[in-house]
Scaffold this motif. Structure first.
Motif, PDB file in Angstrom:
ATOM      1  N   VAL A   1       0.845  -1.188   0.000  1.00 17.79           N
ATOM      2  CA  VAL A   1       0.000   0.000   0.000  1.00 17.79           C
ATOM      3  C   VAL A   1       0.884   1.243   0.000  1.00 17.79           C
ATOM      4  N   ALA A   2       0.283   2.369  -0.392  1.00 22.42           N
ATOM      5  CA  ALA A   2       0.981   3.655  -0.403  1.00 22.42           C
ATOM      6  C   ALA A   2      -0.044   4.736  -0.132  1.00 22.42           C
ATOM      7  N   THR A   3       0.430   5.933   0.256  1.00 27.93           N
ATOM      8  CA  THR A   3      -0.483   7.053   0.485  1.00 27.93           C
ATOM      9  C   THR A   3      -0.888   7.656  -0.855  1.00 27.93           C
ATOM     10  N   ILE A   4      -1.966   8.414  -0.826  1.00 30.13           N
ATOM     11  CA  ILE A   4      -2.410   9.084  -2.063  1.00 30.13           C
ATOM     12  C   ILE A   4      -1.338  10.062  -2.533  1.00 30.13           C
ATOM     13  N   ASP A   5      -0.657  10.724  -1.595  1.00 30.75           N
ATOM     14  CA  ASP A   5       0.415  11.656  -1.986  1.00 30.75           C
ATOM     15  C   ASP A   5       1.532  10.936  -2.733  1.00 30.75           C
ATOM     16  N   GLU A   6       1.926   9.729  -2.258  1.00 31.89           N
ATOM     17  CA  GLU A   6       2.967   8.961  -2.953  1.00 31.89           C
ATOM     18  C   GLU A   6       2.520   8.565  -4.350  1.00 31.89           C
ATOM     19  N   GLU A   7       1.263   8.185  -4.477  1.00 32.25           N
ATOM     20  CA  GLU A   7       0.746   7.813  -5.789  1.00 32.25           C
ATOM     21  C   GLU A   7       0.688   9.027  -6.716  1.00 32.25           C
ATOM     22  N   LEU A   8       0.324  10.196  -6.191  1.00 32.54           N
ATOM     23  CA  LEU A   8       0.297  11.411  -7.014  1.00 32.54           C
ATOM     24  C   LEU A   8       1.703  11.775  -7.473  1.00 32.54           C
ATOM     25  N   GLY A   9       2.720  11.566  -6.599  1.00 34.19           N
ATOM     26  CA  GLY A   9       4.098  11.824  -7.012  1.00 34.19           C
ATOM     27  C   GLY A   9       4.531  10.914  -8.143  1.00 34.19           C
ATOM     28  N   LEU A  10       4.136   9.641  -8.094  1.00 38.24           N
ATOM     29  CA  LEU A  10       4.461   8.720  -9.193  1.00 38.24           C
ATOM     30  C   LEU A  10       3.788   9.161 -10.485  1.00 38.24           C
ATOM     31  N   VAL A  11       2.537   9.634 -10.382  1.00 44.91           N
ATOM     32  CA  VAL A  11       1.829  10.126 -11.574  1.00 44.91           C
ATOM     33  C   VAL A  11       2.573  11.326 -12.177  1.00 44.91           C
ATOM     34  N   ASP A  12       3.080  12.220 -11.330  1.00 39.14           N
ATOM     35  CA  ASP A  12       3.831  13.371 -11.837  1.00 39.14           C
ATOM     36  C   ASP A  12       5.055  12.913 -12.639  1.00 39.14           C
ATOM     37  N   ASN A  13       5.792  11.928 -12.106  1.00 42.66           N
ATOM     38  CA  ASN A  13       6.959  11.409 -12.841  1.00 42.66           C
ATOM     39  C   ASN A  13       6.546  10.812 -14.171  1.00 42.66           C
ATOM     40  N   PHE A  14       5.479  10.009 -14.141  1.00 37.41           N
ATOM     41  CA  PHE A  14       5.039   9.326 -15.358  1.00 37.41           C
ATOM     42  C   PHE A  14       4.548  10.335 -16.397  1.00 37.41           C
ATOM     43  N   VAL A  15       3.772  11.337 -15.954  1.00 38.24           N
ATOM     44  CA  VAL A  15       3.251  12.331 -16.902  1.00 38.24           C
ATOM     45  C   VAL A  15       4.398  13.144 -17.519  1.00 38.24           C
ATOM     46  N   TYR A  16       5.391  13.439 -16.721  1.00 35.51           N
ATOM     47  CA  TYR A  16       6.544  14.182 -17.272  1.00 35.51           C
ATOM     48  C   TYR A  16       7.208  13.371 -18.389  1.00 35.51           C
ATOM     49  N   ILE A  17       7.401  12.067 -18.121  1.00 35.37           N
ATOM     50  CA  ILE A  17       8.020  11.218 -19.155  1.00 35.37           C
ATOM     51  C   ILE A  17       7.158  11.190 -20.399  1.00 35.37           C
ATOM     52  N   MET A  18       5.820  11.076 -20.225  1.00 31.60           N
ATOM     53  CA  MET A  18       4.930  11.041 -21.376  1.00 31.60           C
ATOM     54  C   MET A  18       4.932  12.365 -22.138  1.00 31.60           C
ATOM     55  N   LYS A  19       5.046  13.485 -21.425  1.00 29.12           N
ATOM     56  CA  LYS A  19       5.073  14.783 -22.103  1.00 29.12           C
ATOM     57  C   LYS A  19       6.354  14.928 -22.931  1.00 29.12           C
ATOM     58  N   VAL A  20       7.468  14.427 -22.393  1.00 32.57           N
ATOM     59  CA  VAL A  20       8.709  14.460 -23.182  1.00 32.57           C
ATOM     60  C   VAL A  20       8.538  13.640 -24.447  1.00 32.57           C
ATOM     61  N   ARG A  21       7.807  12.543 -24.303  1.00 38.05           N
ATOM     62  CA  ARG A  21       7.628  11.656 -25.460  1.00 38.05           C
ATOM     63  C   ARG A  21       6.680  12.253 -26.492  1.00 38.05           C
ATOM     64  N   PHE A  22       5.520  12.788 -26.016  1.00 35.20           N
ATOM     65  CA  PHE A  22       4.500  13.231 -26.963  1.00 35.20           C
ATOM     66  C   PHE A  22       4.467  14.745 -27.160  1.00 35.20           C
ATOM     67  N   GLY A  23       5.189  15.489 -26.363  1.00 39.02           N
ATOM     68  CA  GLY A  23       5.272  16.933 -26.565  1.00 39.02           C
ATOM     69  C   GLY A  23       3.943  17.618 -26.343  1.00 39.02           C
ATOM     70  N   LYS A  24       3.632  18.548 -27.264  1.00 34.49           N
ATOM     71  CA  LYS A  24       2.427  19.358 -27.103  1.00 34.49           C
ATOM     72  C   LYS A  24       1.143  18.584 -27.389  1.00 34.49           C
ATOM     73  N   ARG A  25       1.281  17.371 -27.919  1.00 39.36           N
ATOM     74  CA  ARG A  25       0.070  16.576 -28.173  1.00 39.36           C
ATOM     75  C   ARG A  25      -0.645  16.173 -26.867  1.00 39.36           C
ATOM     76  N   LEU A  26       0.054  16.205 -25.749  1.00 39.25           N
ATOM     77  CA  LEU A  26      -0.502  15.782 -24.472  1.00 39.25           C
ATOM     78  C   LEU A  26      -0.681  16.982 -23.553  1.00 39.25           C
ATOM     79  N   GLU A  27      -1.926  17.153 -23.086  1.00 40.64           N
ATOM     80  CA  GLU A  27      -2.237  18.196 -22.106  1.00 40.64           C
ATOM     81  C   GLU A  27      -2.716  17.506 -20.829  1.00 40.64           C
ATOM     82  N   PHE A  28      -2.025  17.768 -19.736  1.00 40.75           N
ATOM     83  CA  PHE A  28      -2.367  17.150 -18.443  1.00 40.75           C
ATOM     84  C   PHE A  28      -2.788  18.250 -17.465  1.00 40.75           C
ATOM     85  N   ILE A  29      -4.009  18.107 -16.946  1.00 40.49           N
ATOM     86  CA  ILE A  29      -4.557  19.083 -16.001  1.00 40.49           C
ATOM     87  C   ILE A  29      -4.678  18.401 -14.647  1.00 40.49           C
ATOM     88  N   LYS A  30      -4.055  19.009 -13.638  1.00 38.54           N
ATOM     89  CA  LYS A  30      -4.036  18.427 -12.293  1.00 38.54           C
ATOM     90  C   LYS A  30      -4.684  19.415 -11.321  1.00 38.54           C
TER      91      LYS A  30
END
Length: 515
Positions: A343-372
């Motif tokens: 198990v993990a806290t919601i904050d830890e899971e949100l931090g993992l999402v931030d890392n993953f979204v950053y990697i995806m934005k580098v990959r797809f550039g402006k094609r990806l818009e992420f609203i948090k």
């Protein structure tokens, strides 16, 4: 030693019969005791009543004499029919009572006094009758002669009756004093008899209850030894045909079966021991092979050291974006590889999402818009690990099917839960696919391994029509939703709302508080 026929007869009877006989016997003995006590009390009451009945009769006779005198006076004075009728009625009662008095002289004081009352009663009856006859015939001379005699005789008669009543009262008092001792002795004997009956009933109850409970105590003692795994207990071998006999025979059969079963288990244990020794040898060979296979795998430390070297190299070349990108990738893999907790806290899971979204934005550039949209507060509620990232990944893949992919993650703290919404602008879920994801989870049609990860999805013929990518995403979503259900033991912690075609898909997770 051969048992008496009566004892054997009782032993073969059922518990219900024994208890009924015991209760009926006790009731009969108690009824006999109560009957004797009541009879004794009734006799004592009769003695007391007999002692004072003569006084009551004399008092009644004295009242009759007075009413007779009053009736005579009324007739002499008023000459009414009612007066003469009352006179003859009471005169008849005097004659009737005279038959109960002693009619001969006697040396006994009471009998002699009774004889005097008898003589005076007849004299008074004769004089009063002469007065009535004289008054009816208007014979004044006769009336003047007998009327004073009647009055004088009346006074003597009342006095003598009172003296006789006193004598009888004294005699009855002496008789009561004499009889009271006898009555007391009778009462004592009755109480002693009642106590004896009570002891007899208690003794009979003890004998019968002991005959019922003693075998039960023996069975209980043997049962405790069996519960402590002591099966070397003697058999009952009881030959009676009551409930205890049936239980003992069943218990004997159970003990014999247990002994036979233990012997069978020992034989199987010896066989399993031999097989276990061979299995240990095979496991040793398997462990050696597994160790060799692990040694050939990539060492996680080597992977992180390599990524750190890439970060340093990029920094030396001035490629800050490349350096930050490699750091995010290393952080993402470190969370996945080194995360030992379930198990993990919601904050830890949100931090993992931030890392993953950053990697995806580098990959797809402006094609990806992420609203948090996350409030600036701590979310320490626990969820299963890798809960949010697979859902965000699914939304990114479906959102990027359009020209611009838009993914929105919103966290809201409510009264009873923390609500997390993840949505995209893709084509959305067909109702058929949505049902194939939710129904297996609600109906528990998923096969789980020991660590509760999904290993198999029950596919229907329609599932085979899905593309490999869609099926892979569906399995990932089912994995997340099923782990949420297993962790919270509830079905209402997740939902996939219905959406119109082309309106995108939304995942809702409701994390209960204080879990």
């Amino acid at each position: 030693m051969k048992k008496p026929a009566f004892i054997k007869f009782l032993a073969d009877k059922s518990f219900r019969w024994k208890i009924m006989v015991c209760v009926i016997s006790a009731l009969v003995l108690m009824c006999i005791s109560l009957f004797i006590l009541l009879k004794t009390d009734l006799r004592a009451m009769n003695v007391i009543e007999d002692a004072y009945v003569s006084n009551a009769e004399l008092n009644s006779y004295l009242e009759v004499i007075r009413e007779t005198e009053q009736s005579m006076e009324d007739y002499v004075q008023y000459r009414t029919f009612e007066g003469i009728d009352n006179y003859y009625t009471h005169r008849a009662k005097i004659i009737e009572y005279c038959s109960l008095l002693h009619q001969n002289p006697s040396t006994d004081v009471i009998e002699q006094k009774s004889f005097v009352v008898y003589q005076l009663s007849y004299t008074y009856e004769n004089f009063s009758n002469q007065v009535i006859v004289a008054r009816r015939s208007n014979n004044d001379s006769q009336l003047e002669e007998y009327y004073p005699k009647t009055r004088e005789c009346y006074r003597f008669l009342v006095g003598q009756v009172s003296e006789l009543n006193n004598l009888l009262l004294q005699r009855n008092a002496r008789s009561y004093t004499d009889n009271r001792h006898s009555i007391s002795i009778v009462h004592q004997r009755s109480i002693a008899l009642f106590c004896f009956m009570l002891l007899l009933v208690t003794f009979l109850l003890y004998i019968i209850i002991t005959s019922i409970t003693k075998p039960l105590g023996d069975i209980s003692a043997v049962a405790l030894r069996v519960a402590e795994r002591d099966f070397d207990v003697p058999l009952f071998e009881r030959d009676t045909h009551d409930e205890i006999g049936n239980i003992c025979r069943a218990f004997d059969r159970m003990i014999i079966s247990i002994r036979e079963y233990i012997e069978t288990i020992w034989k199987k244990a010896r066989t399993e021991n031999e097989l276990r020794e061979k299995e240990i040898e095979m496991r040793a060979l398997y462990s050696d092979a597994q160790l060799r296979a692990l040694q050939s795998q990539i060492n996680p430390h080597f992977l992180f050291n390599t990524l750190n070297t890439g970060v340093q190299l990029a920094m030396m070349e001035g490629a800050d974006k490349t350096s930050y990108f490699i750091e995010q990738v290393a952080s993402f893999f470190r969370y996945n590889i080194q995360q030992q907790k379930q198990v993990a806290t919601i904050d830890e899971e949100l931090g993992l999402v931030d890392n993953f979204v950053y990697i995806m934005k580098v990959r797809f550039g402006k094609r990806l818009e992420f609203i948090k949209d996350v409030p600036e507060c701590e979310f320490t509620e626990m969820v299963p690990t890798m809960t949010l990232q697979p859902l965000v990944e699914n939304c990114i893949k479906h959102g990027l099917k359009n020209t611009m992919g838009r993914v929105e993650l919103k966290v809201t703290r409510l009264d009873e839960c923390v609500e997390i919404r993840i949505s995209d602008n893709g084509a959305g879920f067909d109702e058929d696919i949505r049902q194939r994801i939710l129904v297996p989870i609600h109906t528990d049609e998923i096969t789980l391994s020991e660590d509760k990860n999904i290993t198999e999805v029950n596919k229907t013929k329609e599932d085979k029509k899905l593309s490999d990518g869609e099926m892979h995403n569906g399995i990932g979503i089912i994995n997340v939703l099923l782990r949420l259900k297993l962790y919270f033991h509830r079905d209402d912690v997740f939902d996939i709302p219905r959406s119109e075609p082309g309106q995108g898909a939304t995942f809702i997770i409701r994390v209960p508080k204080n879990v």
